[in-house]
Design a protein around this motif. Sequence first.
Motif, PDB file in Angstrom:
ATOM      1  N   ILE A  49       3.125  45.315  -4.100  1.00  0.00           N
ATOM      2  CA  ILE A  49       3.029  45.878  -5.446  1.00  0.00           C
ATOM      3  C   ILE A  49       2.411  47.272  -5.449  1.00  0.00           C
ATOM      4  O   ILE A  49       2.377  47.918  -6.483  1.00  0.00           O
ATOM      5  N   GLY A  50       1.929  47.715  -4.309  1.00  0.00           N
ATOM      6  CA  GLY A  50       1.337  49.032  -4.202  1.00  0.00           C
ATOM      7  C   GLY A  50       0.901  49.279  -2.774  1.00  0.00           C
ATOM      8  O   GLY A  50       1.101  48.437  -1.891  1.00  0.00           O
ATOM      9  N   TYR A  51       0.296  50.428  -2.542  1.00  0.00           N
ATOM     10  CA  TYR A  51      -0.154  50.774  -1.199  1.00  0.00           C
ATOM     11  C   TYR A  51      -1.275  49.838  -0.785  1.00  0.00           C
ATOM     12  O   TYR A  51      -2.362  49.854  -1.367  1.00  0.00           O
ATOM     13  N   GLY A  52      -1.010  48.985   0.195  1.00  0.00           N
ATOM     14  CA  GLY A  52      -2.003  48.046   0.693  1.00  0.00           C
ATOM     15  C   GLY A  52      -2.265  46.871  -0.219  1.00  0.00           C
ATOM     16  O   GLY A  52      -3.219  46.127  -0.012  1.00  0.00           O
ATOM     17  N   LEU A  53      -1.442  46.664  -1.234  1.00  0.00           N
ATOM     18  CA  LEU A  53      -1.603  45.563  -2.183  1.00  0.00           C
ATOM     19  C   LEU A  53      -0.402  44.631  -2.100  1.00  0.00           C
ATOM     20  O   LEU A  53       0.747  45.069  -2.161  1.00  0.00           O
ATOM     21  N   TYR A  54      -0.688  43.351  -1.985  1.00  0.00           N
ATOM     22  CA  TYR A  54       0.361  42.341  -1.894  1.00  0.00           C
ATOM     23  C   TYR A  54       0.018  41.198  -2.836  1.00  0.00           C
ATOM     24  O   TYR A  54      -1.149  40.925  -3.107  1.00  0.00           O
ATOM     25  N   VAL A  55       1.045  40.524  -3.329  1.00  0.00           N
ATOM     26  CA  VAL A  55       0.852  39.372  -4.204  1.00  0.00           C
ATOM     27  C   VAL A  55       1.682  38.212  -3.661  1.00  0.00           C
ATOM     28  O   VAL A  55       2.796  38.401  -3.167  1.00  0.00           O
ATOM     29  N   ARG A  56       1.109  37.013  -3.730  1.00  0.00           N
ATOM     30  CA  ARG A  56       1.824  35.815  -3.303  1.00  0.00           C
ATOM     31  C   ARG A  56       2.935  35.536  -4.304  1.00  0.00           C
ATOM     32  O   ARG A  56       2.783  35.735  -5.504  1.00  0.00           O
ATOM     33  N   THR A  57       4.080  35.063  -3.825  1.00  0.00           N
ATOM     34  CA  THR A  57       5.237  34.874  -4.695  1.00  0.00           C
ATOM     35  C   THR A  57       5.677  33.419  -4.733  1.00  0.00           C
ATOM     36  O   THR A  57       5.286  32.602  -3.898  1.00  0.00           O
ATOM     37  N   ARG A  58       6.514  33.155  -5.720  1.00  0.00           N
ATOM     38  CA  ARG A  58       7.211  31.875  -5.824  1.00  0.00           C
ATOM     39  C   ARG A  58       8.567  32.158  -6.445  1.00  0.00           C
ATOM     40  O   ARG A  58       8.806  33.239  -6.984  1.00  0.00           O
ATOM     41  N   VAL A  59       9.452  31.204  -6.382  1.00  0.00           N
ATOM     42  CA  VAL A  59      10.801  31.383  -6.905  1.00  0.00           C
ATOM     43  C   VAL A  59      10.817  30.974  -8.372  1.00  0.00           C
ATOM     44  O   VAL A  59      10.343  29.899  -8.744  1.00  0.00           O
ATOM     45  N   ASN A  60      11.364  31.836  -9.210  1.00  0.00           N
ATOM     46  CA  ASN A  60      11.501  31.546 -10.628  1.00  0.00           C
ATOM     47  C   ASN A  60      12.560  30.464 -10.794  1.00  0.00           C
ATOM     48  O   ASN A  60      13.664  30.574 -10.274  1.00  0.00           O
ATOM     49  N   SER A  61      12.228  29.422 -11.540  1.00  0.00           N
ATOM     50  CA  SER A  61      13.160  28.301 -11.680  1.00  0.00           C
ATOM     51  C   SER A  61      14.374  28.646 -12.544  1.00  0.00           C
ATOM     52  O   SER A  61      15.413  28.011 -12.423  1.00  0.00           O
ATOM     53  N   LEU A  62      14.265  29.658 -13.404  1.00  0.00           N
ATOM     54  CA  LEU A  62      15.392  30.026 -14.249  1.00  0.00           C
ATOM     55  C   LEU A  62      16.334  31.017 -13.583  1.00  0.00           C
ATOM     56  O   LEU A  62      17.551  30.858 -13.627  1.00  0.00           O
ATOM     57  N   THR A  63      15.765  32.053 -12.985  1.00  0.00           N
ATOM     58  CA  THR A  63      16.607  33.109 -12.415  1.00  0.00           C
ATOM     59  C   THR A  63      16.841  32.942 -10.920  1.00  0.00           C
ATOM     60  O   THR A  63      17.787  33.500 -10.385  1.00  0.00           O
ATOM     61  N   GLY A  64      15.975  32.224 -10.235  1.00  0.00           N
ATOM     62  CA  GLY A  64      16.102  32.064  -8.798  1.00  0.00           C
ATOM     63  C   GLY A  64      15.571  33.247  -8.007  1.00  0.00           C
ATOM     64  O   GLY A  64      15.729  33.306  -6.795  1.00  0.00           O
ATOM     65  N   LYS A  65      14.941  34.216  -8.692  1.00  0.00           N
ATOM     66  CA  LYS A  65      14.381  35.388  -8.027  1.00  0.00           C
ATOM     67  C   LYS A  65      12.893  35.195  -7.775  1.00  0.00           C
ATOM     68  O   LYS A  65      12.252  34.331  -8.368  1.00  0.00           O
ATOM     69  N   LEU A  66      12.353  36.026  -6.893  1.00  0.00           N
ATOM     70  CA  LEU A  66      10.930  35.956  -6.597  1.00  0.00           C
ATOM     71  C   LEU A  66      10.112  36.556  -7.729  1.00  0.00           C
ATOM     72  O   LEU A  66      10.502  37.555  -8.335  1.00  0.00           O
ATOM     73  N   PRO A  68       5.641  36.868  -9.080  1.00  0.00           N
ATOM     74  CA  PRO A  68       4.255  36.633  -8.665  1.00  0.00           C
ATOM     75  C   PRO A  68       3.813  35.209  -8.973  1.00  0.00           C
ATOM     76  O   PRO A  68       4.158  34.646 -10.009  1.00  0.00           O
ATOM     77  N   ASP A  69       3.070  34.628  -8.059  1.00  0.00           N
ATOM     78  CA  ASP A  69       2.578  33.263  -8.218  1.00  0.00           C
ATOM     79  C   ASP A  69       1.256  33.304  -8.971  1.00  0.00           C
ATOM     80  O   ASP A  69       0.185  33.117  -8.404  1.00  0.00           O
ATOM     81  N   ASN A  70       1.343  33.598 -10.267  1.00  0.00           N
ATOM     82  CA  ASN A  70       0.169  33.687 -11.110  1.00  0.00           C
ATOM     83  C   ASN A  70       0.546  33.169 -12.488  1.00  0.00           C
ATOM     84  O   ASN A  70       1.581  33.544 -13.033  1.00  0.00           O
ATOM     85  N   ASP A  71      -0.301  32.334 -13.064  1.00  0.00           N
ATOM     86  CA  ASP A  71       0.003  31.746 -14.364  1.00  0.00           C
ATOM     87  C   ASP A  71      -0.059  32.765 -15.494  1.00  0.00           C
ATOM     88  O   ASP A  71       0.562  32.573 -16.535  1.00  0.00           O
TER      89      ASP A  71
END
Length: 133
Positions: A49-66, A68-71
Amino acid sequence: MTIRDRIQTRVKRSKRCVFLRSDFKDIADYDQVGRGLKKLTSDGLLMKIGYGLYVRTRVNSLTGKLMPDNDTGADGVLIEALERLGVDYTFDNLSSMYFSGKSTQIPANIKITPKSPRFTRKISIGKQRVNEV
């Protein structure tokens, strides 16, 4: 156990969803950690998401795309990233009125701006951005 596997287990076990590159400096050298993060990004476990920044992902159940794994969604990820970086931030006028209870209108888009003009790092998740025009 490879460096990639060690980074992967740390990401999966962590309660937070935003990771800095420096979170993994005890695992391996700077370049080796970078290669491991790049491999996990291409595998779909992380999203940059930025220089040196990463976010854990999950698959969206509607679109099937990745996504962020955050509520709390993209806004919550941006807030967590700024807090991890130690940057003070403010919300736009409508959002701050809603959060303080002065308004019942829910803002469609929350604009987050850093207080310091010296913070120029660009952070983006989809259409939500910090320091990008």
